[in-house]
Scaffold this active site. Structure first.
Site, PDB file in Angstrom:
ATOM      1  N   ASP A   1      -0.857   6.347   6.848  1.00  0.00           N
ATOM      2  CA  ASP A   1      -0.939   4.909   7.088  1.00  0.00           C
ATOM      3  C   ASP A   1      -1.751   4.653   8.352  1.00  0.00           C
ATOM      4  O   ASP A   1      -1.847   5.518   9.235  1.00  0.00           O
ATOM      5  CB  ASP A   1       0.470   4.339   7.232  1.00  0.00           C
TER       6      ASP A   1
ATOM      7  N   LYS B   1       0.828  -1.214   0.000  1.00  0.00           N
ATOM      8  CA  LYS B   1       0.000   0.000   0.000  1.00  0.00           C
ATOM      9  C   LYS B   1       0.862   1.265   0.000  1.00  0.00           C
ATOM     10  O   LYS B   1       0.591   2.209  -0.752  1.00  0.00           O
ATOM     11  CB  LYS B   1      -0.935  -0.016   1.206  1.00  0.00           C
ATOM     12  N   THR B   2       1.900   1.281   0.825  1.00  0.00           N
ATOM     13  CA  THR B   2       2.783   2.449   0.867  1.00  0.00           C
ATOM     14  C   THR B   2       3.529   2.620  -0.451  1.00  0.00           C
ATOM     15  O   THR B   2       3.661   3.738  -0.973  1.00  0.00           O
ATOM     16  CB  THR B   2       3.789   2.323   2.024  1.00  0.00           C
TER      17      THR B   2
ATOM     18  N   THR C   1      -5.541  -1.629   7.269  1.00  0.00           N
ATOM     19  CA  THR C   1      -5.782  -3.068   7.239  1.00  0.00           C
ATOM     20  C   THR C   1      -7.186  -3.389   7.737  1.00  0.00           C
ATOM     21  O   THR C   1      -7.616  -4.527   7.683  1.00  0.00           O
ATOM     22  CB  THR C   1      -4.754  -3.804   8.130  1.00  0.00           C
TER      23      THR C   1
ATOM     24  N   ARG D   1       6.026  -8.650   0.954  1.00  0.00           N
ATOM     25  CA  ARG D   1       6.952  -8.264   2.027  1.00  0.00           C
ATOM     26  C   ARG D   1       7.611  -9.489   2.649  1.00  0.00           C
ATOM     27  O   ARG D   1       8.810  -9.488   2.942  1.00  0.00           O
ATOM     28  CB  ARG D   1       6.216  -7.458   3.093  1.00  0.00           C
TER      29      ARG D   1
END
Length: 355
Positions: A125, A80-81, A174, A233
Site C-alpha cells: 500500500d 484497493k486493499t 492514491t 469506506r
C-alpha cells in the site's frame, strides 16, 4: 503496517530487525472483517476492472503461470486493499500485505521477498512512498525474480544474484503520478478505481446493513449514499453511526428521516461535505475572495496538513465541481458558492462560469 498472511498463523520475529515487518494474521476489527467482500460477485462497483481481472486470472490459471504485476490507483476508501485480497482468493493464492513506509531498510524488503512462496501475492500500500533503495531492489525482483545482494565494503564488496520464487506484486496508491517511470513501467496491469455512483453506494449500504443485521429502507440507504462522497469506506462508517442513532431513537430500521437526523447531527451536509470541507471553502471565499489560493497557504490558514488537504479532501471537491485547480492555485467554483449560499462573484458570471 504489518504484513498479513491470509492463511497463516502469527509468527514471532526479532523485533530489532523486523519491527515494522512482523508477520501476523489479519487484525482488522470485527466490523471490517464482516463487511469485507470475499469474491468478485460480492464486491460492488468497479465493474470494468472486475471483468478484466477475471479474464486475467482465468488466463493465468489455464497457462499455470503467476499473475502479472498489478497497480491499483485512485482516491482513498474505494477498496484497493479489498480488491487485492479478492484477487488472491480468486487466484487461489495467499497474500502478504504491507505498506511502503514500513520498508525503511534494504533488509526489510529483501526479507519479505525471500519469504514469498511460489505464486504468492505481495500487496504494498502507498507504493508511491517507497524509498529509492527499496524501489531499486524491486526492479530485478519484478522483472527476473532475482534479488541483487552485496557483501563486504569498498574494494572488497561483491555483488551476487539470488533467485527467488515467482510472485505477483500488487501496488496501491492514491498518487500514481508520484511513481517513478521505471517502477510504473514494470506493472503489466494498471487500473484506476473510480468514485462510486449513488446506485452502487446504495447496494454497498444494503449489503453492509444485511451483514450487520440492521433493517434499512430504500430511502434510508439513498440518504446515506447521497452524503457518502462516492466512497464505500465513508458509507460504511456512516452506517455505524446512523445505526447507533436508530437504536437510541428506538427505531427498528434506518429510515430516511433517521438517516437525515443522524447525519445532520454529525454535521454532514446533503452533498457529503463535513465541517473541514466547509471551513476550507468558507476560508477561501471570506479571506481570499474565492481564490486562487496556494496549497501551502490553505494548509497554514486552516491548520491542516497540506497532504491531507490534497489527498483526502480535494479529490471529492474537485470531482463534485465545487473546487477548481488553476496554475495559480485553488479556486471555489460557482457551484461551491451556490452550495454554501454565497452570491457568485460577478467576474465569474461575466466569464460564463455561473452554470
Amino acid at each position: 503496517m504489518a504484513i498479513i498472511p491470509s492463511d497463516e498463523k502469527p509468527i514471532n520475529k526479532d523485533t530489532n530487525s523486523r519491527k515494522n515487518i512482523e508477520t501476523q494474521k489479519t487484525n482488522l476489527d470485527t466490523f471490517e472483517n464482516n463487511i469485507r467482500p470475499n469474491t468478485f460477485d460480492e464486491y460492488v462497483g468497479q465493474a470494468h476492472i472486475k471483468q478484466n481481472l477475471k479474464i486475467t486470472i482465468e488466463a493465468a490459471k489455464k497457462r499455470e503461470e503467476t499473475l502479472d504485476h498489478i497497480l491499483l490507483y485512485g482516491p482513498p476508501g474505494l477498496g484497493k486493499t479489498t480488491l487485492a485480497s479478492i484477487i488472491a482468493k480468486e487466484f487461489g493464492s495467499s497474500i502478504k500485505i504491507t505498506s511502503a513506509p514500513a520498508l525503511e531498510r534494504p533488509r526489510d524488503i529483501i526479507g519479505i521477498l525471500m519469504s514469498l512462496k511460489e505464486g504468492e501475492i505481495l500487496f504494498i500500500d502507498e507504493i508511491h512512498r517507497l524509498n529509492k533503495v527499496a524501489e531499486e531492489i524491486l526492479y530485478p525482483a519484478m522483472e527476473d525474480f532475482i534479488i541483487d545482494m552485496t557483501t563486504g565494503k569498498t574494494q572488497a564488496a561483491k555483488t551476487f544474484r539470488v533467485p527467488m520464487k515467482k510472485f505477483t506484486l500488487i501496488g496501491a496508491t492514491t498518487k500514481a503520478g508520484s511513481l517513478s517511470s521505471p517502477l510504473r513501467d514494470r506493472f503489466g496491469i494498471i487500473h484506476r478505481l473510480e468514485f462510486y455512483t449513488i446506485e452502487e453506494l446504495i447496494e454497498v449500504i444494503k449489503r453492509t446493513s444485511s451483514v450487520l443485521n440492521t433493517k434499512i429502507t430504500d430511502e434510508g440507504a439513498k440518504e446515506i449514499a447521497l452524503r457518502s462522497r462516492g466512497t464505500p469506506r465513508i458509507a460504511n462508517r456512516f452506517i455505524k453511526r446512523v445505526r447507533d442513532y436508530a437504536v437510541v431513537q428506538n427505531s427498528d430500521s434506518i429510515t430516511d428521516s433517521i438517516a437525515k437526523e443522524a447525519l445532520d447531527m454529525l454535521k454532514i451536509d446533503q452533498l457529503g461535505l463535513d465541517t473541514t470541507d466547509i471551513s476550507l471553502l468558507e476560508l477561501m471565499i471570506q479571506k481570499y475572495n474565492g481564490g486562487p489560493v496556494g496549497l501551502d497557504t490553505l494548509s497554514a490558514a486552516l491548520g491542516e496538513d497540506s497532504t491531507t488537504i490534497e489527498e483526502v479532501y480535494e479529490p471529492f471537491l474537485l470531482q463534485a465541481g465545487i473546487l477548481q485547480r488553476t496554475p495559480r492555485g485553488r479556486k471555489v467554483s460557482p457551484a461551491g458558492y451556490k452550495h454554501l449560499g454565497y452570491k457568485v462573484p460577478s467576474e465569474q458570471i461575466t466569464l460564463g462560469f455561473d452554470n
